[in-house]
Design a protein around this motif. Structure first.
Motif, PDB file in Angstrom:
ATOM      1  N   LEU A 243      33.569  33.433  51.548  1.00 50.37           N
ATOM      2  CA  LEU A 243      34.576  33.207  50.503  1.00 50.37           C
ATOM      3  C   LEU A 243      35.225  31.835  50.657  1.00 50.37           C
ATOM      4  O   LEU A 243      35.433  31.113  49.673  1.00 50.37           O
TER       5      LEU A 243
ATOM      6  N   ARG B  77      35.645  32.418  40.533  1.00 60.93           N
ATOM      7  CA  ARG B  77      35.254  33.794  40.883  1.00 60.93           C
ATOM      8  C   ARG B  77      35.427  34.049  42.389  1.00 60.93           C
ATOM      9  O   ARG B  77      35.824  35.149  42.793  1.00 60.93           O
TER      10      ARG B  77
ATOM     11  N   ILE C  63      34.190  44.545  45.753  1.00 61.77           N
ATOM     12  CA  ILE C  63      33.984  43.833  47.025  1.00 61.77           C
ATOM     13  C   ILE C  63      35.163  44.112  47.960  1.00 61.77           C
ATOM     14  O   ILE C  63      34.988  44.346  49.161  1.00 61.77           O
TER      15      ILE C  63
ATOM     16  N   THR D 197      37.946  36.800  44.033  1.00 61.77           N
ATOM     17  CA  THR D 197      37.507  37.769  45.054  1.00 61.77           C
ATOM     18  C   THR D 197      38.336  37.612  46.324  1.00 61.77           C
ATOM     19  O   THR D 197      38.743  38.617  46.945  1.00 61.77           O
TER      20      THR D 197
ATOM     21  N   ALA E  16      35.117  41.801  41.904  1.00 63.93           N
ATOM     22  CA  ALA E  16      36.062  41.392  42.956  1.00 63.93           C
ATOM     23  C   ALA E  16      36.738  42.620  43.571  1.00 63.93           C
ATOM     24  O   ALA E  16      36.897  42.717  44.795  1.00 63.93           O
TER      25      ALA E  16
ATOM     26  N   HIS F 209      41.591  39.463  45.850  1.00 62.93           N
ATOM     27  CA  HIS F 209      41.503  40.932  45.894  1.00 62.93           C
ATOM     28  C   HIS F 209      41.199  41.431  47.315  1.00 62.93           C
ATOM     29  O   HIS F 209      41.722  42.473  47.734  1.00 62.93           O
TER      30      HIS F 209
ATOM     31  N   PHE G 214      28.728  33.822  43.130  1.00 66.58           N
ATOM     32  CA  PHE G 214      30.009  34.082  42.461  1.00 66.58           C
ATOM     33  C   PHE G 214      29.949  33.379  41.105  1.00 66.58           C
ATOM     34  O   PHE G 214      30.620  32.379  40.869  1.00 66.58           O
TER      35      PHE G 214
END
Length: 975
Positions: free
Chosen positions: A132, A146, A113, A150, A110, A153, A98
């Motif tokens: 994550l 980052r 993914i 992600t 993002a 999202h 990331f």
């Protein structure tokens, strides 16, 4: 696709695809499109967009192609779907690092993914969420941001899934990670609060960005992640903590400048806090109950007391007002009229509301709304002077009430006043009482206060119905205020005429209308443009009101119409011109033919306005609406408008022209009223029909209007129209009948029926291909009554009015069915008799009787075999149409029209159109209205008797039920 060898080639083509030269760009795009379904292509794209040394534009394009590929080829069932092996590799590659340095590309990664997660998480991608969570814990700022981006999202996407199984998975995910998400948010929030005092803008912005992202994650988890969130202590702890955090962030705003990126991010975060509360209230009203008291206390203190001074901003005030409004209006919190029928949860919420909204609190909210938030601001007054048209657009609600302060305050006032009107009515009446008499034009503050109070009285008109004698107030207070012509008094002139518009449909004596019309005439000549525009709005409300009387209005019509036209010419903004045109349209519609002497100036101006509005399709829609009402008002005289009118219709209804998307519906309506009011057909009017075939192919919601237009042409000039267009029209109809709805079939057949009615000889020839379809439907016993009824109406016309065509049709169908003509005729009569009850229209029932009787006299054994059924139908028809004269005791056919009677048109009725007159003339030639069924039956039976002789005829009559014979004899008395 081999990764090593392909990467160079794909990279080269992607580079070409970023070129501005179309000669280079187009072939590159074609090549990429071919590669979309190649195995390994998306692995190459992944390698390219994760290589930070490459050109940014190339990497951006690689991300976009990858994202589109997910949409098209990731699902297992998709054509050319990606293999499971490649998808496994891609999933692993997407979450390896990331560390994307470019913000826009990081956002796109993002999002893609999240798209994969929507399809694969958690079953095919169980490692995504754990990865994550671990990644947002790292110390590296870029990687942490980052991963958090992600995480947001992915959470947002998973929260949006609606299937029960998906909801269950998200509930499991939320309960598993909620504690971590709260800790993450608290950590970043505390970091931000510590850094605010440091003055290091970059550090403040970095921690604030993480606070915002982690709060976005929590919003989705809190609102969408629990079935009964009030039972989860962590959720409720977070929600209660929002109020503390909000106070901290609002205080922080004192230390952050008003015009920098940090300030923007801070305000976004504050708004996001309020969105969490609003979303939670919307989705879980009963779970929100423990938060009602605190939400109201917080919102009211910041919006209606000095607590908010220096820290609040407009969007935050709007959100707080929305929160109050949603609590006040929430149906979940409103008990039934019988309290016993209400749930305990509703009663508890209602009790909290009632305890909060005490008399002092309500009074203060009401007074602050009126005396503070309703006041016209310096900014608004400046806009009034510098951009009057822009000011009127803002005032009429250019923005949604949810996001703009003035509409939001007005909606909140209306809702609170409606909910607590018994408490607040005396408060508002007292404010009115203090403002009796004229106001000093030198005291601007007093003028603005009065404007605000009058605004409140207008908004609360329905609630004040029993408390305000508006007629007296109008005569004694408001009318004199309209006559104060000082420039500084213009806010009140504008507000008073607006206020009258709000009350016109609530409580306004009809006798006072002439006084109001006089005032409107004066105000339409006011020196201020805003006042004139507001006056036009009130005029529209006045003519739209159900108590409007044309006789009271006519003395002022010429003056008003002239002044409105001058206003239309003067205003320059598209929105304002549309508004004034709409007012003109309403006036024209209301007075109808009385407008004819005054429209010359408008008729001359509209072509110019149409040309000027080439880029403004919504203004052109308003012009079309005005033209519709003009044509209706002018009637046959609208023919003089054809040089302008017909090209407008042509453009608006041509589906090959881009503007049709906006203009089609109004254009078709204008086309229809033009036909209905046309005294005769012209070559240009006939030529426009070339637009119809593509319209019929659209099969849109405008199809009904299209059929009305086709009927209009048939009534206007059937011979010329059918000879020109019937072949193409018939082809369109045959296509439509294969795929159209039942209602659509009926509309098609009604056109054919009207063509037969208007032109019994030419009509059947022109629509010949449709008749086998109709005949087959009758023989096979069409199951939909309304369609069967129309089939029989069409066939009845042919049988009665074009015998030779019917014979040739019967012959054709006999070949198709491989039957004898007589046998087929017998089957048709049998089905007709059997399905007579499907016909409900009296005209069509009489037509059926006349049509079947026209087969007599006959020595044909099949027809004689069906004689009983024909007589049954005929007697049914007699029951439908015969009325008894009480004086003479004789029967007469009530459908007979012996001469053209011009019906008297009352004031409230529209005069007959040219098409109405054409239909009336047509009826005078229609056998249904010119042939006495009673006489026709008598003559046919007499002729049958002459063929068969007395004994043969008697034998035939014995096949008929004795009760039917008795009824027939009763109807035929005197013959």
């Amino acid at each position: 696709m081999d990764l090593n060898s392909a990467s160079t080639v794909v990279l080269q083509v992607l580079t070409q695809a970023t070129s501005q030269d179309t000669a280079v760009l187009k072939p590159a795009e074609e090549q990429l499109k071919q590669w979309e379904t190649q195995p390994g292509f998306y692995s190459v794209l992944l390698n390219i967009f994760t290589n930070h040394t490459l050109d940014i534009n190339v990497r951006w394009l690689a991300v976009l192609y990858f994202k589109h590929g997910i949409d098209r080829y990731w699902r297992r069932v998709a054509p050319h779907a990606l293999s499971e092996e490649e998808k496994t590799t891609l999933r692993a590659g997407l979450i390896t690092n990331f560390n994307e340095p470019i913000n826009q590309i990081a956002t796109q990664i993002a999002v893609l993914i999240a798209k994969v997660a929507r399809l694969d998480c958690p079953r095919q991608w169980p490692e995504l969420i754990p990865t994550l969570i671990e990644s947002v814990k790292v110390q590296d700022d870029l990687r942490q941001h980052r991963a958090l981006l992600t995480f947001y999202h992915v959470t947002k996407t998973l929260a949006s899934k609606r299937l029960a199984a998906d909801r269950k998975l998200f509930y499991d995910l939320a309960s598993g990670i909620y504690n971590f998400a709260c800790s993450l948010w608290n950590h970043h929030t505390d970091t931000f609060l510590q850094q605010v005092s440091s003055g290091n803008e970059a550090a403040i912005l970095s921690s604030l960005e993480r606070t915002l992202l982690s709060l976005k994650v929590l919003r989705k988890l809190t609102v969408n992640g629990f079935v009964e969130p009030h039972k989860n202590m962590e959720v409720m702890g977070f929600l209660h903590g929002i109020f503390v955090r909000l106070k901290q962030f609002l205080e922080c705003s004192r230390n952050i400048g008003t015009d920098n990126v940090c300030r923007d991010r801070l305000e976004k975060t504050i708004i996001l806090f309020t969105k969490v509360l609003l979303d939670f209230l919307d989705q879980h009203p009963f779970s929100f109950t423990p938060l009602i008291q605190r939400s109201l206390e917080f919102s009211v203190s910041y919006v209606f007391t000095e607590v908010g001074e220096g820290v609040t901003f407009e969007r935050f005030i709007v959100q707080c007002m929305n929160l109050i409004k949603m609590i006040v209006k929430n149906y979940a919190y409103k008990p039934s009229k019988n309290f016993e029928d209400s749930s305990p949860e509703t009663l508890e919420a209602h009790k909290i509301k009632m305890a909060f909204f005490t008399y002092p609190t309500l009074t203060e909210i009401c007074r602050r709304l009126v005396s503070h938030y309703f006041l016209l601001t310096e900014e608004e007054l400046t806009m009034w002077e510098e951009d009057p048209e822009g000011f009127t657009v803002e005032e009429t609600g250019g923005d949604s009430w949810k996001y703009s302060l003035r509409p939001c305050t007005e909606v909140l006032f209306i809702d609170i006043f409606h909910e607590y009107n018994q408490t607040l009515t005396p408060v508002l009446l007292e404010m009115m009482q203090t403002l009796q008499g004229p106001t000093n034009v030198e005291d601007m503050n007093a003028l603005l206060i009065k404007d605000a109070v009058y605004n409140a009285v207008g908004l609360a008109a329905y609630e004040l119905f029993d408390s305000v004698d508006f007629d007296q107030w109008f005569k004694n207070q408001l009318l004199p205020e309209l006559q104060v012509i000082h420039n500084r008094y213009k806010p009140l002139r504008r507000r008073v005429i607006w206020l009258i518009g709000q009350w016109i449909s609530v409580k306004f004596k009809s006798d006072l209308r002439p006084m109001l019309y006089e005032a409107i005439c004066n105000l339409l000549q006011d020196q201020d443009l805003v006042v004139r525009i507001e006056t036009a709005t009130t005029l529209k409300l006045t003519v739209d009101d159900f108590e409007f009387r044309t006789d009271q209005f006519l003395p002022y019509l010429e003056t008003m119409f002239t002044l409105l036209f001058q206003l239309l010419q003067q205003v320059t903004e598209c929105d304002t011109k549309m508004h004034v045109l709409h007012v003109l349209s309403c006036v024209i519609e209301r007075v109808n033919v009385q407008i004819r002497p005054y429209v010359g100036c408008l008729v001359q101006y509209l072509p110019l306005l149409w040309k000027q509005s080439e880029e403004h399709n919504m203004l052109r829609c308003a012009i079309l609406t005005t033209l519709i009402h003009l044509v209706q008002g002018l009637g046959a005289d609208s023919k003089n408008l054809y040089p302008f009118l017909l090209p407008v219709i042509q453009l608006s209804t041509d589906v090959s022209q881009p503007p049709h998307v906006y203009l089609l519906e109004d254009g078709l309506e204008l086309w229809l009223v033009t036909l209905e009011n046309s005294p005769c057909v012209t070559p240009e009017l006939l030529r426009i029909f070339q637009n119809m075939s593509p319209l019929l192919e659209l099969s849109s919601e405008n199809l009904r209007t299209c059929f009305k237009i086709i009927n209009g042409y048939i009534f206007l000039s059937s011979t010329e129209f059918l000879q020109t267009y019937a072949v193409g029209l018939c082809q369109s109809f045959c296509e439509l009948l294969k795929e159209i709805t039942t209602e659509g079939q009926v509309q098609v057949l009604k056109v054919v029926e009207n063509a037969l009615k208007v032109n019994p000889i030419l009509g059947p020839q022109m629509f010949q291909p449709i008749f086998p379809y109709v005949f087959k439907g009758i023989i096979e016993g069409e199951r939909y009554p309304v369609v069967m009824s129309t089939y029989l109406g069409v066939m009845g016309r042919v049988l009665l009015q074009n015998t030779s065509f019917f014979s040739s049709l019967l012959n054709e169908m006999a070949h198709k069915f491989n039957q004898e003509m007589d046998q087929l005729l017998g089957n048709m009569i049998e089905m007709w008799v059997d399905r007579m009850d499907n016909i409900t229209q009296p005209e069509r029932r009489k037509l059926s009787a006349l049509a079947l009787l026209s087969l007599l006299p006959s020595d044909n054994s099949v027809i004689q075999d069906k004689f009983c059924g024909i007589i049954n139908i005929s007697v049914e028809g007699l029951h439908d149409v015969m009325t008894e004269d009480p004086e003479t005791g004789t029967y007469k056919d009530c459908m007979l029209m012996s001469h053209l009677e011009e019906p008297k048109v009352t004031e409230d009725e529209e005069p007959p159109t040219e098409q109405d007159k054409r239909k009336k003339m047509l009826a005078l030639k229609d056998p249904v209205h010119t042939v006495s069924l009673q006489q026709f039956i008598y003559e046919k039976l007499k002729a049958q008797q002459e063929i068969l002789g007395e004994q043969g005829f008697q034998s035939l009559m014995e096949t008929v039920d004795t009760e039917i014979v008795t009824q027939l004899q009763e109807f035929l008395q005197g013959f």
